[in-house]
Design an enzyme around this catalytic site. Structure first.
Site, mmCIF file in Angstrom:
data_model
loop_
_atom_site.group_PDB
_atom_site.id
_atom_site.type_symbol
_atom_site.label_atom_id
_atom_site.label_comp_id
_atom_site.label_asym_id
_atom_site.label_seq_id
_atom_site.Cartn_x
_atom_site.Cartn_y
_atom_site.Cartn_z
ATOM 1 N N THR A 263 -16.488 4.126 -33.289
ATOM 2 C CA THR A 263 -17.560 3.137 -33.193
ATOM 3 C C THR A 263 -18.856 3.858 -32.881
ATOM 4 O O THR A 263 -18.886 4.766 -32.056
ATOM 5 C CB THR A 263 -17.261 2.077 -32.119
ATOM 6 O OG1 THR A 263 -16.114 1.329 -32.543
ATOM 7 C CG2 THR A 263 -18.413 1.106 -31.942
ATOM 8 N N PHE A 265 -22.564 3.572 -31.428
ATOM 9 C CA PHE A 265 -23.369 2.770 -30.506
ATOM 10 C C PHE A 265 -24.834 3.158 -30.654
ATOM 11 O O PHE A 265 -25.138 4.305 -30.980
ATOM 12 C CB PHE A 265 -22.948 3.042 -29.056
ATOM 13 C CG PHE A 265 -21.600 2.459 -28.707
ATOM 14 C CD1 PHE A 265 -21.510 1.261 -28.021
ATOM 15 C CD2 PHE A 265 -20.425 3.107 -29.062
ATOM 16 C CE1 PHE A 265 -20.272 0.714 -27.690
ATOM 17 C CE2 PHE A 265 -19.186 2.566 -28.746
ATOM 18 C CZ PHE A 265 -19.114 1.360 -28.055
#
Ligand SMILES: O=C(O)C(=O)C[C@]1(C(=O)O)C=C[C@@H](O)C=C1
Length: 361
Positions: A263, A265
């Site tokens: 992921t 960010f």
């Protein structure tokens, strides 16, 4: 321990002790110098930000370039992030907002990016993260923007569209999901809870291995872990940090369908970030709904040799099949090719917003 081994280790350990004493002395010299930097900034502009994302990125990159090993570049990033965090914390406390509770992947990303010497502001939603930073309760926020399995985090994209905050940095972390319960078994467990993104990232594994468990959405994985810690009929999907934080036992680990699941960010805040020589720029664009419009929108980038690293679309919610395009470019908006491409692009699009330029990870 064997005497001959001890005899061999003694001088080596003495050398390590002496080196550690030198490192300690140097760290304190660095901390005192950072305090002086802080005082100089304060005298120049009492309300100005202490955080300088571009300087932090350049300090770490310079050391990685100087590095001859065996200390790895990754270790340099991890160690100096903490050193800088501590020095920054001596200048002034940095408050970072992110989706909590304790043990969330957002917390992991925030602490990897800003180091541990920060004030943590755990929020209940991405909206709350943006509000906290916009209201000045936090200096920076950390929000997920895309996942390698599930794609865009739509709520973050929508918040970026409407927020005055700028993107200050990016941090990609590996997401390893675990199934966890109070007992470490699934005896008596009826439901599995997680953030919808995590349920989606583990859907094949759940269907194959535990089709009997009902799937329930939680506001975050760490929140699911908190519920599981109270309810023995609930299993949570979250990271190991959440298992530790909520005293849960891992039933199965690495259950995400894609083993390389990551992921990305974004750090957001009110200040602009200067160019570092290796940056990205994020923009939002919209074009009229007609043939060739998207092609024309991207033409200035190609004309000025600007690389695009990401293109994402979100419905503009006009009911007219119109979209906002989220584009990431290589380069800083102060770099001539990017500045020229963006100036041309701006003239031909219906909507244009620069989210920010920031050091590329
Ligand atoms: O150079 C600065 O402006 C500092 O405040 C020092 C320092 C550092 O420790 O290297 C700390 C905080 C800033 O975000 C950048 C760098």
């Amino acid at each position: 321990m064997d005497d001959s081994l001890l005899a061999r280790l003694r001088p080596l350990r003495e050398r390590i002790d002496a080196l550690d004493a030198q490192i300690l002395d140097l760290l304190n010299q660095r901390a005192r110098t950072a305090l002086e930097v802080g005082q100089a900034k304060q005298a120049f502009d009492a309300d100005g930000p202490i955080l300088k994302p571009e300087r932090e990125a350049m300090v770490i990159r310079r050391l990685q370039e100087l590095n001859k090993g065996p200390f790895t570049d990754q270790a340099i990033d991890a160690v100096w992030s903490q050193i800088i965090s501590t020095c920054r914390g001596l200048e002034s406390t940095l408050t970072v907002a992110y989706l909590g509770p304790q043990g969330s992947f957002s917390e992991q990303a925030a602490l990897e990016h800003f180091g541990h010497a920060v004030q943590r502001l755990r929020c209940n939603s991405f909206d709350e993260v943006f509000r906290a930073v916009e209201a000045g309760q936090a200096d920076a926020g950390m929000v997920p923007v895309e996942n390698s399995t599930e794609g865009a985090v739509n709520r973050t994209l929508d918040l970026l569209l409407n927020s005055p905050l700028k993107v200050l940095g990016e941090r990609s972390i590996k997401i390893q999901h675990c199934l966890m319960t109070q007992s470490g078994t699934l005896d008596g467990v009826k439901r599995v809870m997680a953030h919808p993104q995590a349920l989606a990232q583990c859907q094949s594994w759940l269907t194959q291995n535990h089709p009997e468990l009902a799937r329930d959405a939680a506001s975050s994985n760490a929140e699911a872990a908190r519920v599981a810690a109270e309810d023995p009929a609930v299993a949570a999907i979250a990271g190991t940090a959440a298992a530790e934080a909520w005293n849960l036992q891992v039933v199965a680990s690495g259950i995400q369908d894609d083993p390389q699941n990551r992921t990305r960010f974004l750090a957001v805040g009110a200040m602009a970030t200067q160019a570092t020589g290796h940056d990205k720029t994020s923009v939002i664009l919209a074009v009229p709904n007609r043939a060739g419009a998207v092609y024309e929108m991207l033409a200035p980038l190609a004309a000025h040799g600007v690389s695009m690293t990401r293109l994402e679309s979100r419905p503009a919610r006009t009911g007219q099949w119109e979209y906002y395009f989220y584009v990431d470019l290589l380069g800083h908006y102060d770099d001539a090719p990017v500045a020229q491409a963006l100036a041309e692009l701006k003239k031909q699009v219906a909507f244009f917003k620069v989210l920010g330029s920031y050091p590329a990870q």
